[in-house]
Design an enzyme around this catalytic site. Structure first.
Site, PDB file in Angstrom:
ATOM      1  CG  ASP A   1      -0.161   7.153   7.413  1.00  0.00           C
ATOM      2  OD1 ASP A   1      -0.500   7.771   6.395  1.00  0.00           O
ATOM      3  OD2 ASP A   1      -0.793   6.174   7.870  1.00  0.00           O
TER       4      ASP A   1
ATOM      5  CD  GLU B   1      -5.398  15.875  -2.428  1.00  0.00           C
ATOM      6  OE1 GLU B   1      -5.476  14.628  -2.339  1.00  0.00           O
ATOM      7  OE2 GLU B   1      -5.264  16.617  -1.438  1.00  0.00           O
TER       8      GLU B   1
ATOM      9  NE  ARG C   1      -7.280  14.663   0.013  1.00  0.00           N
ATOM     10  CZ  ARG C   1      -6.576  14.174   1.009  1.00  0.00           C
ATOM     11  NH1 ARG C   1      -7.182  13.558   2.016  1.00  0.00           N
ATOM     12  NH2 ARG C   1      -5.256  14.258   1.040  1.00  0.00           N
TER      13      ARG C   1
ATOM     14  NE  ARG D   1     -13.665   2.976  13.706  1.00  0.00           N
ATOM     15  CZ  ARG D   1     -13.306   4.157  13.233  1.00  0.00           C
ATOM     16  NH1 ARG D   1     -14.225   5.023  12.853  1.00  0.00           N
ATOM     17  NH2 ARG D   1     -12.036   4.490  13.152  1.00  0.00           N
TER      18      ARG D   1
ATOM     19  NE  ARG E   1      -2.816   8.079 -10.324  1.00  0.00           N
ATOM     20  CZ  ARG E   1      -3.354   8.589 -11.415  1.00  0.00           C
ATOM     21  NH1 ARG E   1      -2.761   8.478 -12.590  1.00  0.00           N
ATOM     22  NH2 ARG E   1      -4.511   9.234 -11.351  1.00  0.00           N
TER      23      ARG E   1
ATOM     24  NE  ARG F   1      -3.834   1.756   4.639  1.00  0.00           N
ATOM     25  CZ  ARG F   1      -2.894   2.632   4.954  1.00  0.00           C
ATOM     26  NH1 ARG F   1      -2.150   2.426   6.012  1.00  0.00           N
ATOM     27  NH2 ARG F   1      -2.694   3.704   4.223  1.00  0.00           N
TER      28      ARG F   1
ATOM     29  CE1 TYR G   1       0.996   8.444   1.262  1.00  0.00           C
ATOM     30  CE2 TYR G   1       0.115   6.990   2.955  1.00  0.00           C
ATOM     31  CZ  TYR G   1       0.199   8.235   2.368  1.00  0.00           C
ATOM     32  OH  TYR G   1      -0.498   9.296   2.897  1.00  0.00           O
TER      33      TYR G   1
END
Length: 367
Positions: A349, A299, A279, A174, A247, A170, A347
């Site tokens: 969102d 992180e 990050r 673009r 994780r 996914r 997982y």
């Protein structure tokens, strides 16, 4: 006697509790942490709302979900446009014409497509079998080597060749000059942080914090007619079929008094293998802050073990087979509803968690 014992004061538990209370049900919400909100909890540091458990940007294509969260908070216009730092070279994410220009100097979409196609053909991959092959077949070798390989291997603690291809399928690519990471129509950050939403959802509901369900299981189960469980499903069943793998993440948060703008962006990914963190988040940029100082969080991904927070289910074949056995047990329960990332070993969102909780509430309580 409560109608529902809700184990976990994260998004799933809070939405279910709110919906139950709207229908006149009496709920007890417990959480082992010292705060409600789960992983969307925001900590107030030096006037800045800090995303304590990593960056959370709300986004959805569902107007009903967007309207639903707006009854609890006003959202700002934040648009997620992270940067990638590869050995001090900066690239725009997601992969778009800005990225291709930074990499190759191309200015037209056809030039970028040609570069990617040349690299695909040179790699000779026709049937991708793992994440590395899938990524190269999508975006070519240059992007894979600089912007995917190191980051992904740090995130998952495994070689990209040992990771399943579906993880990367996914990936946004673009051929326009568009740095908006999400394709969703609605996006933003709640003004004042996510605590505003959680607090309003749980208003008037009994909440007990720093309560470990497994330490008081017998007493808690007896206190309610039914239970909503958002913890680890394998732990609920005492690891009968084995331990599900995750994780985890470790966060190092720092207040920098010497600058009001550390990196100029809310999220910068470090995609080389040598940098130990994946990050750096500069929290004030989520809400366009103008404070004199700033707060950053590095992180660090790590393998999950008991005592750490489980963040990302490892949905490989082995773990999915174990989960199926637990799911079969869960489906036989008449008085327990499992939900959320840990209860469903998936997982999600934020908008997906809310949708799942509303579906569960509607099924249980009626629309």
């Amino acid at each position: 006697m409560y109608d529902y014992l809700i184990v976990g004061a994260g998004l799933f538990g809070a939405v279910f509790a709110y919906e139950a209370r709207q229908r006149g049900k009496r709920c007890l919400v417990i959480d082992k942490r010292e705060h409600a909100g789960g992983n969307v909890y925001t900590e107030h540091i030096e006037g800045i709302n800090v995303h304590k458990y990593g960056a959370h940007i709300f986004h959805t294509n569902s107007k009903p979900i967007w309207d639903y969260v707006h009854q609890f908070a006003e959202f700002n216009r934040y648009t997620n446009a992270p940067l990638a730092n590869y050995r001090e070279e900066l690239y725009n994410l997601p992969f778009n014409m800005n990225t291709f220009h930074q990499l190759w100097g191309v200015v037209r979409p056809e030039e970028a497509k040609q570069r990617i196609e040349e690299q695909r053909q040179a790699a000779g991959i026709t049937d991708p079998q793992n994440l590395e092959e899938q990524a190269i077949s999508l975006v070519g070798t240059d992007i894979y080597e600089k912007l995917i390989k190191g980051y992904t291997e740090k995130q998952w603690g495994r070689s990209a060749r040992d990771l399943p291809a579906f993880i990367i399928k996914r990936l946004p690519v673009r051929f326009t000059y568009d740095n908006n990471y999400f394709n969703d129509q609605y996006q933003g950050i709640p003004k004042g942080g996510y605590n505003v939403i959680i607090d309003k959802m749980l208003e008037g509901i009994e909440v007990r914090l720093q309560v470990d369900f497994f330490e008081q299981r017998e007493e808690l189960v007896k206190s309610a007619k039914k239970m909503v469980f958002t913890g680890m499903i394998d732990q609920y069943y005492d690891y009968r079929y084995g331990v599900l793998e995750y994780r985890s993440l470790q966060f190092e948060t720092k207040f920098l008094s010497w600058t009001g703008n550390y990196q100029g962006n809310a999220v910068v990914n470090y995609t080389d293998r040598q940098t130990p963190y994946t990050r750096v988040i500069e929290h004030k940029h989520f809400e366009f802050g103008t404070q004199a100082g700033t707060v950053i969080t590095e992180e660090y991904p790590t393998e999950w073990k008991p005592g750490l927070e489980p963040y990302y289910p490892i949905n490989d074949e082995k773990n999915n087979e174990i989960y199926k056995q637990y799911k079969a047990l869960a489906d036989q329960e008449s008085d327990v509803i499992f939900g959320g990332r840990l209860g469903g070993y998936k997982y999600y969102d934020m908008h997906q968690v809310i949708a799942e909780a509303l579906t569960a509430a509607g099924r249980e309580l009626g629309k």
